[in-house]
Write an enzyme that holds these catalytic residues in place. Structure first.
Site, PDB file in Angstrom:
ATOM      1  N   TYR A 125      -1.346   0.102   9.801  1.00  0.00           N
ATOM      2  CA  TYR A 125      -1.735  -0.697   8.412  1.00  0.00           C
ATOM      3  C   TYR A 125      -0.290  -0.476   7.662  1.00  0.00           C
ATOM      4  CZ  TYR A 125      -3.776  -0.917   3.793  1.00  0.00           C
ATOM      5  OH  TYR A 125      -4.195  -1.238   2.479  1.00  0.00           O
ATOM      6  N   SER A 181       0.728  -1.208  -0.008  1.00  0.00           N
ATOM      7  CA  SER A 181      -0.230   0.032   0.103  1.00  0.00           C
ATOM      8  C   SER A 181       0.813   1.366  -0.154  1.00  0.00           C
ATOM      9  CB  SER A 181      -0.950   0.063   1.321  1.00  0.00           C
ATOM     10  OG  SER A 181      -1.387   1.354   1.494  1.00  0.00           O
TER      11      SER A 181
HETATM   12  N1  LIG Z   1      -8.568  -1.084  -2.346  1.00  0.00           N
HETATM   13  C1  LIG Z   1      -7.585  -0.434  -2.141  1.00  0.00           C
HETATM   14  O1  LIG Z   1      -7.837   0.975  -2.472  1.00  0.00           O
HETATM   15  C2  LIG Z   1      -6.228  -0.919  -1.679  1.00  0.00           C
HETATM   16  C3  LIG Z   1      -5.155   0.250  -1.419  1.00  0.00           C
HETATM   17  C4  LIG Z   1      -4.001  -0.325  -1.159  1.00  0.00           C
HETATM   18  C5  LIG Z   1      -3.579  -1.444  -0.691  1.00  0.00           C
HETATM   19  N2  LIG Z   1      -4.564  -2.539  -0.888  1.00  0.00           N
HETATM   20  C6  LIG Z   1      -4.522  -3.652  -0.468  1.00  0.00           C
HETATM   21  O2  LIG Z   1      -5.054  -4.643  -1.364  1.00  0.00           O
HETATM   22  C7  LIG Z   1      -5.719  -5.965  -0.484  1.00  0.00           C
HETATM   23  C8  LIG Z   1      -6.960  -6.170  -0.696  1.00  0.00           C
HETATM   24  O3  LIG Z   1      -7.757  -4.999  -0.623  1.00  0.00           O
HETATM   25  P1  LIG Z   1      -9.357  -4.824  -0.819  1.00  0.00           P
HETATM   26  O4  LIG Z   1      -9.630  -3.335  -0.908  1.00  0.00           O
HETATM   27  O5  LIG Z   1      -9.594  -5.849  -1.894  1.00  0.00           O
HETATM   28  O6  LIG Z   1      -9.772  -5.547   0.548  1.00  0.00           O
HETATM   29  P2  LIG Z   1     -10.938  -6.411   0.883  1.00  0.00           P
HETATM   30  O7  LIG Z   1     -11.314  -6.420   2.407  1.00  0.00           O
HETATM   31  O8  LIG Z   1     -11.979  -6.069  -0.061  1.00  0.00           O
HETATM   32  O9  LIG Z   1     -10.729  -7.991   0.371  1.00  0.00           O
HETATM   33  C9  LIG Z   1      -9.892  -8.566   1.386  1.00  0.00           C
HETATM   34  C10 LIG Z   1     -10.069 -10.003   1.099  1.00  0.00           C
HETATM   35  O10 LIG Z   1      -9.292 -10.815   2.186  1.00  0.00           O
HETATM   36  C11 LIG Z   1      -9.738 -11.738   2.670  1.00  0.00           C
HETATM   37  N3  LIG Z   1      -9.454 -12.394   4.146  1.00  0.00           N
HETATM   38  C12 LIG Z   1      -9.480 -11.593   5.361  1.00  0.00           C
HETATM   39  N4  LIG Z   1      -8.997 -12.705   6.164  1.00  0.00           N
HETATM   40  C13 LIG Z   1      -8.413 -13.638   5.631  1.00  0.00           C
HETATM   41  C14 LIG Z   1      -7.612 -14.828   5.881  1.00  0.00           C
HETATM   42  N5  LIG Z   1      -7.563 -15.123   7.296  1.00  0.00           N
HETATM   43  N6  LIG Z   1      -7.253 -15.718   5.115  1.00  0.00           N
HETATM   44  C15 LIG Z   1      -7.836 -15.517   3.637  1.00  0.00           C
HETATM   45  N7  LIG Z   1      -8.325 -14.347   2.998  1.00  0.00           N
HETATM   46  C16 LIG Z   1      -8.717 -13.431   4.079  1.00  0.00           C
HETATM   47  C17 LIG Z   1     -11.337 -11.277   2.744  1.00  0.00           C
HETATM   48  O11 LIG Z   1     -12.253 -12.178   3.123  1.00  0.00           O
HETATM   49  C18 LIG Z   1     -11.671 -10.430   1.803  1.00  0.00           C
HETATM   50  O12 LIG Z   1     -12.270 -11.036   0.749  1.00  0.00           O
HETATM   51  C19 LIG Z   1      -5.094  -5.508   1.117  1.00  0.00           C
HETATM   52  O13 LIG Z   1      -3.890  -6.141   1.218  1.00  0.00           O
HETATM   53  C20 LIG Z   1      -5.057  -4.192   0.939  1.00  0.00           C
HETATM   54  O14 LIG Z   1      -4.133  -3.657   2.031  1.00  0.00           O
HETATM   55  C21 LIG Z   1      -6.271  -2.041  -1.216  1.00  0.00           C
END
Ligand SMILES: NC(=O)c1ccc[n+]([C@@H]2O[C@H](COP(=O)([O-])OP(=O)(O)OC[C@H]3O[C@@H](n4cnc5c(N)ncnc54)[C@H](O)[C@@H]3O)[C@@H](O)[C@H]2O)c1
Length: 260
Positions: free
Chosen positions: A133, A108
């Site tokens: 985070y 991130s």
């Molecule tokens: N969406 C954004 O803007 C953004 C920006 C920067 C970084 N990220 C990173 O991208 C990744 C995904 O983000 P997102 O927005 O899709 O989040 P999200 O919450 O929509 O998806 C995360 C997924 O991980 C799953 N999860 C939770 N615990 C788990 C476990 N113990 N084992 C396996 N899976 C598990 C959840 O069920 C969920 O489906 C994260 O690491 C986040 O930090 C996202």
């Protein structure tokens, strides 16, 4: 033979977009996993904190896209450490034991959120996490560094800017670091396909936005990433949906995260 690619967190915002785009691309055998099974979407259950299950799942896998993440990012002892950091450790350990070639981690922009908005931060600059985070992302990026140096697992950290799925970006800051679905998928494909000589790499993942905090032009020569979109395309839709876009930048790139 098609490369086998395992995706964690495949039901989430980023994970599902990657899953369906990579399936559409047709060039990989995709194993989509998340905490809960979702039969309709072809997602298998895999809890990243279950070391044995992770090891079993990654046999014969070429590339791991590690996207899974438990929310509540400021609950350091309850969630961040026991689920996200521990889960990433199990992913890398399983990769080592099973001979996975490459891990691509969804990092991130909050790993460097304390840089000021008028600074041009490069991925090699020192970490300046803006939250627990962001701090955990730094740690997991370095886990990748360790496994690259010690065990030869190629590790790529994609510091995603802002990916709100099918919604438009909702602030001035988000507009600058947004990534579209097609650019997101293209970037991860570039990471899967990047030259074998790339043993470790961190990069910022955004579209070609006006006012982007990051200079990502070099990624074209390095891994072939050429973003097609610019958040400005969505400004009208965003303003219709949210009204005037708020300016939550502060003078710091991490925006509101620096206040948490
Ligand atoms: N969406 C954004 O803007 C953004 C920006 C920067 C970084 N990220 C990173 O991208 C990744 C995904 O983000 P997102 O927005 O899709 O989040 P999200 O919450 O929509 O998806 C995360 C997924 O991980 C799953 N999860 C939770 N615990 C788990 C476990 N113990 N084992 C396996 N899976 C598990 C959840 O069920 C969920 O489906 C994260 O690491 C986040 O930090 C996202």
């Amino acid at each position: 033979m098609k490369k086998k690619v395992l995706i964690t967190g495949a039901s989430g915002t980023v994970g599902w977009s990657l899953t369906h785009r990579l399936r559409e691309a047709g060039q990989y055998e995709i194993i989509a996993t998340d905490l809960e099974e979702d039969e309709a979407r072809g997602i298998q259950a895999l809890d990243m904190t279950d070391a044995a299950a992770v090891r079993e799942a990654v046999r014969q896998v070429d590339t791991l896209l590690h996207i899974g993440w438990a929310e509540d990012n400021e609950d350091f002892l309850g969630k961040v450490l026991p689920i996200n950091v521990t889960g990433a450790y199990h992913i890398y350990e399983a990769a080592r034991e099973c001979g996975v070639r490459r891990v691509v981690f969804a990092s991130s922009n909050h790993a460097t959120g304390y840089y000021s908005t008028d600074e041009q931060v490069e991925p090699e600059d020192p970490y300046r996490p803006d939250s627990f985070y962001g701090l955990s992302k730094c740690y997991i990026e370095l886990l990748g560094r360790l496994y690259a140096d010690k065990h030869g697992i190629s590790s790529i950290n994609v510091r995603i800017g802002n990916y709100p799925g099918d919604r438009p970006p909702d602030s001035q800051r988000a507009m600058k670091i947004w990534i579209s679905e097609r650019d997101l998928a293209a970037l991860f494909i570039c990471c899967i396909e990047a030259d074998a000589s790339i043993d470790f790499l961190s990069l910022y993942g955004t579209s070609a936005n006006a006012g982007n905090y990051y200079d990502i032009g070099y990624l074209k020569d390095l891994i072939g990433y050429e973003p097609q979109d610019d958040a400005e395309q969505l400004r009208h839709q965003a303003e219709q949906q949210y009204g005037e876009l708020k300016d939550d930048e502060l003078p710091l790139q991490g925006g509101g995260f620096t206040r948490r």
